[in-house]
Design a protein around this motif. Structure first.
Motif, short mmCIF file in Angstrom:
data_model
loop_
_atom_site.label_atom_id
_atom_site.label_comp_id
_atom_site.label_asym_id
_atom_site.label_seq_id
_atom_site.Cartn_x
_atom_site.Cartn_y
_atom_site.Cartn_z
N SER A 68 41.70 33.20 51.37
CA SER A 68 41.38 32.02 50.60
C SER A 68 39.86 31.86 50.54
CB SER A 68 42.02 30.77 51.19
OG SER A 68 41.41 30.45 52.41
N LEU A 69 39.40 31.28 49.45
CA LEU A 69 37.96 31.03 49.31
C LEU A 69 37.71 29.62 49.81
CD1 LEU A 69 37.27 32.62 45.82
CD2 LEU A 69 37.05 33.65 48.09
N LEU A 70 36.97 29.53 50.89
CA LEU A 70 36.85 28.27 51.60
C LEU A 70 35.58 27.51 51.24
CD1 LEU A 70 38.26 26.77 54.07
CD2 LEU A 70 36.45 27.78 55.43
N GLN A 95 44.84 45.85 45.47
CA GLN A 95 45.29 45.91 46.87
C GLN A 95 46.47 44.98 47.13
OE1 GLN A 95 43.87 48.09 48.85
NE2 GLN A 95 42.15 48.64 47.53
N ARG A 96 46.94 44.30 46.10
CA ARG A 96 48.04 43.33 46.24
C ARG A 96 47.73 42.31 47.33
NH1 ARG A 96 49.21 47.66 43.57
NH2 ARG A 96 51.32 48.01 42.83
N ILE A 97 46.54 41.74 47.26
CA ILE A 97 46.17 40.70 48.22
C ILE A 97 46.31 39.36 47.51
CG2 ILE A 97 44.38 39.82 49.79
CD1 ILE A 97 42.96 42.54 49.45
N GLY A 98 46.90 38.40 48.19
CA GLY A 98 47.01 37.06 47.63
C GLY A 98 45.70 36.31 47.81
N LEU A 99 45.36 35.47 46.83
CA LEU A 99 44.11 34.70 46.94
C LEU A 99 44.41 33.25 46.63
CD1 LEU A 99 40.98 34.58 47.15
CD2 LEU A 99 40.92 34.93 44.69
N SER A 100 43.95 32.35 47.48
CA SER A 100 44.11 30.95 47.11
C SER A 100 42.76 30.25 47.09
CB SER A 100 45.09 30.24 48.04
OG SER A 100 44.66 30.37 49.36
N LEU A 101 42.70 29.26 46.25
CA LEU A 101 41.47 28.49 46.05
C LEU A 101 41.81 27.04 46.29
CD1 LEU A 101 40.19 30.25 42.87
CD2 LEU A 101 38.70 29.45 44.68
N LEU A 104 42.19 32.28 36.57
CA LEU A 104 43.06 31.72 37.59
C LEU A 104 44.51 32.12 37.37
CD1 LEU A 104 41.46 28.20 37.91
CD2 LEU A 104 41.36 30.06 39.56
N GLN A 105 44.87 32.29 36.11
CA GLN A 105 46.24 32.69 35.83
C GLN A 105 46.57 34.05 36.39
OE1 GLN A 105 45.96 31.82 31.70
NE2 GLN A 105 47.40 30.11 31.82
N ARG A 106 45.55 34.83 36.69
CA ARG A 106 45.80 36.17 37.22
C ARG A 106 46.01 36.17 38.73
NH1 ARG A 106 40.66 38.99 35.13
NH2 ARG A 106 41.36 40.68 36.46
N LEU A 107 45.83 35.02 39.38
CA LEU A 107 46.01 34.97 40.83
C LEU A 107 47.48 35.05 41.20
CD1 LEU A 107 43.65 32.10 42.02
CD2 LEU A 107 43.23 34.54 41.98
N LYS A 108 47.71 35.61 42.38
CA LYS A 108 49.05 35.59 42.93
C LYS A 108 49.41 34.12 43.19
CE LYS A 108 50.72 37.39 47.05
NZ LYS A 108 50.74 38.35 48.16
N SER A 109 50.68 33.82 43.14
CA SER A 109 51.07 32.41 43.19
C SER A 109 50.53 31.69 44.43
CB SER A 109 52.57 32.29 43.18
OG SER A 109 53.08 32.83 44.37
N SER A 110 50.16 30.46 44.24
CA SER A 110 49.72 29.64 45.37
C SER A 110 49.99 28.20 44.96
CB SER A 110 48.25 29.87 45.66
OG SER A 110 47.49 29.59 44.51
#
Ligand code: SF4
Lengths: 98, 541
Positions: free
Chosen positions: B291-293, B317-323, B339-345
């Motif tokens: 996550s970007l903190l 790398q199939r890493i999830g990212l949350s903001l 943002l639409q390209r992010l893995k679900s969060s």
């Protein structure tokens, strides 16, 4: 003696695989994860053997894969034996198990 | 000790990936602690920064300790054994230095418990060899009797001084003297800070004690230390993702906010640097979520550039990212496509007050109309849920403001079919916030407002609301604003068995109520802000 649950073990293996540069196979969809399946269960706090199936997206050298993975497994987890199967063979084994 | 007899044995093993184990021989042994369970402590970035910085030094060995769960505590007591560090299982009383990172006042009694289990004398004046440091606090006074040295401000800014002083001498007294002359450190035993004529009088007890006490900050975030050899647990922790700090501080002016001032001034990390950190940590840990903190990601000036630089990497790398701290305008604005390209969060929105007028009063700058707009398009972002934060108990708040919270939730449930989780807190006048001299609302009124809110909330399976008890809010305010007399209350409540008070399910008011009565604490004075200055006023702003 190891102290983690089966669920923990999935994460431990997934992260170990991700640390190697082996061509990991990921599941498809919104929430891709490393595909891992177990052929036997493990109890918490018990010394024992467990059979795990790991999936790769392309053919890997067996020795190299074992070596790499060993480097990234936490203390207490070791690979005793590794064999390679094609997806076909795995599916066949599965059907037999049922 | 066979850890399999305890719940979640991974809490105590200390065999994480990238754990650092060094022999103690010829090294200065330091143990850093967090007064809550492993799962929470391991989610704390500050603790990880301190751990890594100290272990970079070849002549220092830094280990960890967390609050043990009841089963281990009981075992240690019954078997007359000492609480130990995770890495080498060394009893706490064999360390030269113990350092605690506090980020929740409600855990103060847990800290006393760790000291007791570790065989460390409770009061500073009783200690002969060990030094107990405390950091992460804004107002040190409630625990001033139990801490030898406070670190005020950011650890990275004082770490060099700390290491130098530890190296210079092994005598407790000489070390404390050296710390007392160094900015960023505060030795409470060198001062008195009593309430006289309704005002706190902060007095040095000897000539050498400096008269002014300062907080210290990192100036250049890009070149400040970031742990990249990421300690990776083998079991799930509360925040099971790697936080990569993109900015520290916040440029906004919400009146109730303590964090903006605690991490002042606002500093940003360059996207190139953030990207390097992400790659290093992924390589060292294999962590599947990041996550970007920052306190307010929407204010980060380089967000587009950063996302453009990292999204492909995360996808490959199939890493999830949350903001976690984005504003709604970003969902509708130029970041939308990225943002639409992010893995679900999940989407988190700190609404705080539901009506425009009150929101303006508290200087919370968001446009609620956009929230409803966004609700309609949220499904295109792969979001699983919307998290909302509200507060009540503000000065000049009306019943309509309370009902408006419920109405807003109703409307959102109608406009989107996502799950909604709402966390509603009470406004507390926290030290160094813009509204530090406001009062905590009367208990009776808070209870009425709470009941009103509970009665007006829509009933829906998709809605989950969390509301802390009024009593725990009162306690948190007291512990946050308290002076040195509150230390007696903490100690008394601890003796009565108050532990894990930050856990809603375990929180009990009775020991605190009795402790307050027995100690004759003038706690209403503290809650109602009836003094002309505050227990923490001596710290330079
Ligand atoms: S509440 Fe959030 S946005 Fe407001 S000042 Fe504090 S950190 Fe910044």
């Amino acid at each position: 003696m190891i102290y983690f649950s089966q669920l923990d073990l999935i994460h431990i293996l997934e992260r170990a695989l991700r640390r190697t540069d082996l061509p990991i196979y990921f599941t498809q969809g919104y929430n891709p994860h490393v595909k891992i399946s177990f052929r036997s269960g493990l109890k918490l706090g018990v010394t024992g053997k467990i059979e795990v199936v790991l999936y790769f997206s392309e053919k890997v050298d067996r020795e190299r894969a074992i070596q790499k993975l060993k480097e990234h497994l936490p203390m207490g987890l070791n690979i005793l034996k590794g064999s390679q199967m094609s997806l076909k063979e795995i599916n066949k084994l599965r059907r037999q198990a049922k | 000790m066979d850890f399999a007899q305890f719940r979640r044995p991974q809490r105590y093993i200390g065999n994480e990936w990238n754990v650092i184990k060094k022999s103690h021989k010829g090294r200065i042994p330091v143990c850093i602690g967090y007064p809550d369970l492993y799962e929470l402590g391991m989610s704390n970035l500050g603790l990880r920064i301190i751990y890594s910085i100290l272990n970079e030094e070849s002549d220092i060995v830094c280990e960890r300790v967390f609050m043990p769960f009841d089963d281990l505590s009981q075992y240690l007591k019954e078997n007359d054994q000492r609480l130990f560090s995770l890495e080498s299982k060394t009893p706490l009383n064999q360390f030269q230095v113990l350092g605690f990172n506090f980020n929740a006042e409600l855990n103060y009694t847990n800290f006393l418990h760790i000291l007791e289990l570790g065989g460390i004398p409770r009061y500073s004046h009783q200690r002969k060899d060990v030094i107990v440091l405390g950091g992460g606090v804004v107002n040190p006074e409630p625990i001033a009797d139990f801490i030898d040295i406070f670190v005020l401000g950011e650890f990275e800014a004082i770490s060099n001084d700390l290491i130098k002083i530890l190296r210079s001498t092994s005598s407790r007294q000489a070390r404390i003297e050296a710390f007392s002359q160094t900015p960023g450190f505060y030795i409470p035993q060198l001062y008195s800070n009593n309430l006289e004529n309704n005002s706190y009088l902060f007095k040095p007890l000897n000539e050498k004690a400096p008269k002014s006490i300062k907080r210290v900050f990192v100036k250049d975030l890009d070149n400040s230390y970031y742990p990249t050899n990421w300690l990776t647990p083998h079991t799930a922790i509360i925040q099971d993702r790697v936080p990569v700090e993109i900015a520290r501080g916040c440029p906004n002016l919400c009146t109730f906010c303590q964090a903006r001032k605690q991490y002042y001034p606002y500093r940003q990390r360059k996207p190139q640097k953030v990207k390097e950190i992400i790659k290093k940590i992924y390589k060292s840990s294999g962590y599947e979520n990041f996550s970007l903190l920052s306190l307010s990601a929407s204010d980060y000036s380089y967000m587009q550039e950063l996302l453009d630089g990292v999204l492909d990497y995360f996808r490959e790398q199939r890493i999830g990212l949350s903001l976690p701290s984005l504003r709604i305008d970003d969902l509708l604005g130029p970041l939308q496509e990225r943002l639409q390209r992010l893995k679900s969060s999940s989407l988190t929105v700190a609404v705080e007050a539901a009506q425009d007028k009150l929101r303006k009063d508290i200087q919370k700058n968001i446009d609620i109309k956009q929230l409803f707009e966004a609700a309609k398009v949220l499904h295109s972002f792969n979001f699983k849920q919307i998290k909302l934060y509200f507060m009540y108990g503000f000065p000049n708040e009306t019943n309509e403001d309370i009902i408006a919270i419920a109405d807003m939730l109703k409307e959102l449930l109608g406009k989107s079919n996502l799950k909604i989780s709402a966390s509603v807190n009470v406004f507390m006048p926290k030290p160094i916030s813009i509204w530090e001299s406001q009062s905590l609302e009367d208990e009776k009124i808070l209870e009425e407002k709470r009941a009103l809110l509970l009665n007006s909330l829509p009933r829906s399976k998709r809605l989950d609301v969390s509301l802390p008890s009024t009593k725990s809010t009162i306690l948190e305010t007291l512990l946050a604003r308290g002076d040195r007399t509150v230390g007696k209350v903490i100690e008394n409540a601890y003796r009565k068995g108050a532990l894990f008070c930050g856990d809603n399910e375990r929180f009990k008011w009775a020991p605190w109520k009795n402790a307050i009565e027995e100690e004759g604490s003038a706690y209403q004075k503290i809650l109602k802000t009836q003094t002309s200055n505050f227990a923490w006023s001596f710290i330079d702003k």
